[in-house]
Motif scaffolding. Structure first.
Motif, PDB file in Angstrom:
ATOM      1  N   MET A 175       0.422 -12.875 -26.356  1.00  0.00           N
ATOM      2  CA  MET A 175       0.727 -12.564 -27.741  1.00  0.00           C
ATOM      3  C   MET A 175       1.332 -13.817 -28.366  1.00  0.00           C
ATOM      4  SD  MET A 175      -0.007  -9.270 -28.076  1.00  0.00           S
ATOM      5  CE  MET A 175      -0.186  -7.796 -27.040  1.00  0.00           C
ATOM      6  N   PHE A 223      -2.883 -10.853 -29.963  1.00  0.00           N
ATOM      7  CA  PHE A 223      -3.235 -11.314 -28.621  1.00  0.00           C
ATOM      8  C   PHE A 223      -4.319 -12.390 -28.709  1.00  0.00           C
ATOM      9  CE2 PHE A 223      -5.448 -11.080 -24.510  1.00  0.00           C
ATOM     10  CZ  PHE A 223      -4.363 -11.237 -23.651  1.00  0.00           C
ATOM     11  N   THR A 251       4.270  -9.996 -24.394  1.00  0.00           N
ATOM     12  CA  THR A 251       2.855  -9.701 -24.175  1.00  0.00           C
ATOM     13  C   THR A 251       2.658  -8.336 -23.523  1.00  0.00           C
ATOM     14  OG1 THR A 251       2.225 -12.026 -24.082  1.00  0.00           O
ATOM     15  CG2 THR A 251       0.789 -10.473 -22.913  1.00  0.00           C
TER      16      THR A 251
END
Length: 557
Positions: free
Chosen positions: A511, A504, A545
């Motif tokens: 990400m 991240f 993400t």
């Protein structure tokens, strides 16, 4: 969704209640055509829940949208095969294709533009019928009605022929679906109504072996077995080869029904015959189709919903599709062919195959813990046997082969979920050994995970997706370790579960691929995804993400 349990108490002076009426069948809500168009790739044909036989039509067309062998846009049939995949992105299987014909013997498939070169036939959806456990269609070219049903290990065919002195059933052992390529096949006549053989092939699964027996309802008038030697259809007599075709010939009267039972086995033709005797000892096609319908209804009745008919159709068709796979991969006596290329007898569980675990660990397998408790134990026991035979849990297992398709070690959440929910039908200590050993290997970026806490973007394709999936899997191992009192392992795998943080980038809020502790991969776009060539698997940074179900609060923070 309503799941009801009724308790009836009988007391003195209380009149007895009437027995409840049997629940209406739910199979009529299932529409097997759903998913056969566009990019659905689902199987269409006759099978029973989790059955090893998926008996259905194969179109002449090929390509990605024919991964299951059938696409609704097509109007051709070149045979009815006994094994199919459903919903996959790669085509394989299609074992033991049978095509009914009349007239001149043809052993090539032919094409729509030049049908006379082969046995291809057109069909119309208006003359096609399908429901759970049953399929039928009229082959226009031959005016033959084909009907199919199945048990777990036996396909049951019923062909209504016109009057003919040259009615044939062509066994095409060369033909497969998608990547499948026959490498060694065999066919021989055992007696006046029985054929036996095998089909070895390679494809998505590199070493596939299927044995079969075919029993006819009437004596064979003539049988020939041929090896095709060129693209023109030149043949030579042969019982073994890689382009093998068998032709069974009968004389038929108008409207005569010729029936065929094909038993399959991963072990031997003897077991294939035994499967037929055990599962379909007689010739009552309608009874077998009714039993298949009843088997589907029994499973669908486990969940009852009330909604408008369109929603009911969507729901029960989706539930039906959850039970096409995993599929049985053993014989009626329990024998199966293992990943170690050995025959295993009396294993104490029903061996299964077609474990598409990256696709199914999130929703299908948790559903199985609710609706399929017996089969959950079989699934986990199968996975543990695979671990013992190949040294790790299955990734995407097919016909005793590890394809290593997709990312993560997604058998881990399945095994841990079953353990934490109290399933007892497998060895818990072996299960923990399997999940831990699988996570401690060095392949597919795991060596870097252990050393660095992330997979360098320049060392492994799909590195972010792999790393995020590994973190989920490691969190699962930590929970199992905690439950078993393995304190050190709990701490170790809990730390690995936090590795998602290493992908991240707080500066961009996504990400992304990381080259080193101090460098991110550039250029970067959260919208970018190149299939099997980027940092993500079938998705992009916007989608991946959010893949932190094990620590939603941490992701928010």
């Amino acid at each position: 969704m309503a799941c009801g349990l009724a308790t009836v108490a009988a007391t003195a002076g209380t009149p007895p209640r009437k027995a409840p009426r049997a629940a209406a069948s739910l199979t009529h809500y299932v529409d097997p055509y759903i998913g056969t168009g566009f990019h659905g790739h689902v199987f269409l044909g006759a099978n029973v829940p989790f059955g090893g036989v998926q008996l259905g039509p194969v179109n002449r067309s090929e390509g990605w949208d024919w991964c299951s062998g059938y696409h609704y846009s097509d109007s051709t049939i070149v045979g009815f095969s006994h094994t199919h995949l459903s919903g996959t992105g790669i085509g394989d299987l299609g074992d033991v294709a049978v095509m009914p014909t009349t007239g001149e013997v043809r052993v090539l498939k032919g094409t729509p533009k030049n049908p006379q070169r082969g046995f291809i036939s057109l069909f119309s959806h208006q003359e096609e019928s399908v429901r759970p456990g049953y399929y039928s269609v009229r082959l226009k070219r031959y005016n033959i009605k084909a009907e199919l049903t199945a048990t777990e290990r036996v396909g049951f065919h019923q062909y209504t022929f016109p009057k003919s002195d040259a009615a044939h059933l062509v066994f095409d052992l060369q033909q497969g679906i998608g990547w499948d390529l026959a490498t060694d096949t065999h066919l021989e006549k055992l007696n006046d109504s029985t054929l036996v053989g095998y089909r070895y092939s390679k494809g998505w699964a590199a070493d596939q072996r299927l044995y079969f027996a075919a029993v006819f309802s009437k004596p064979i008038r003539q049988f020939t077995s041929l090896q095709v030697t060129d693209s023109l259809g030149t043949t030579t007599p042969a019982a073994t080869g890689n382009r093998l075709k068998g032709v069974v010939t009968f004389t038929t009267t108008e409207g005569e029904k010729v029936k065929l039972k094909v038993g399959i086995s991963p072990v031997s033709t003897t077991n294939a015959l035994a499967n037929i005797r055990a599962e379909i000892p007689g010739w009552n096609f309608a009874k077998t189709a009714a039993q298949a319908d009843a088997a589907w209804n029994q499973e669908l009745q486990k969940v009852r919903v009330q909604a408008d008919p369109a929603r009911m159709k969507t729901f029960y068709t989706a539930l039906y599709h959850t039970m096409v796979a995993p599929s049985i991969f053993n014989d009626h006596n329990g024998d199966y062919w293992g990943t170690d290329k050995k025959v295993h007898t009396n294993p104490g569980f029903t061996n299964l195959t077609t474990f598409s675990l990256w696709d199914t660990y999130r929703a299908a397998h948790p559903l199985f813990t609710l609706l399929q408790p017996k089969r959950v134990n079989d699934m986990v026991s199968t996975m543990l046997a695979i671990y013992q035979q190949q040294g790790k849990l299955p990734v995407w297992h097919l016909m005793a082969n590890e394809t290593n398709c997709m990312v993560g070690y997604s058998a881990v959440p399945v095994v841990v979920d079953a353990y934490l929910k109290g399933f007892k039908g497998f060895d818990a200590n072996l299960a923990y050994e399997a999940v831990k050993t699988t996570a401690m290997r060095d392949e597919f970026g795991l060596k870097s995970v252990k050393a660095l806490g992330f997979i360098p973007a320049d060392s492994e394709v799909e590195n972010v997706s792999k790393g995020l999936e590994y973190a989920i899997d490691d969190w699962c191992i930590a929970q199992m370790a905690k439950k078993m009192g393995k304190t050190d392992d709990y701490a170790y795998f809990s730390k690995r579960a936090q590795n998602y943080q290493n992908y991240f980038d707080k500066r961009v809020g996504f990400m992304r691929g990381r080259v080193s502790q101090t460098e991110w991969r550039t250029p970067f776009s959260p919208f970018s995804s190149v299939h099997m060539k980027s940092d993500f698997t079938e998705g992009n940074a916007w989608q991946y993400t959010w893949l932190v179900p094990q620590d939603v609060e941490g992701l928010i923070g």
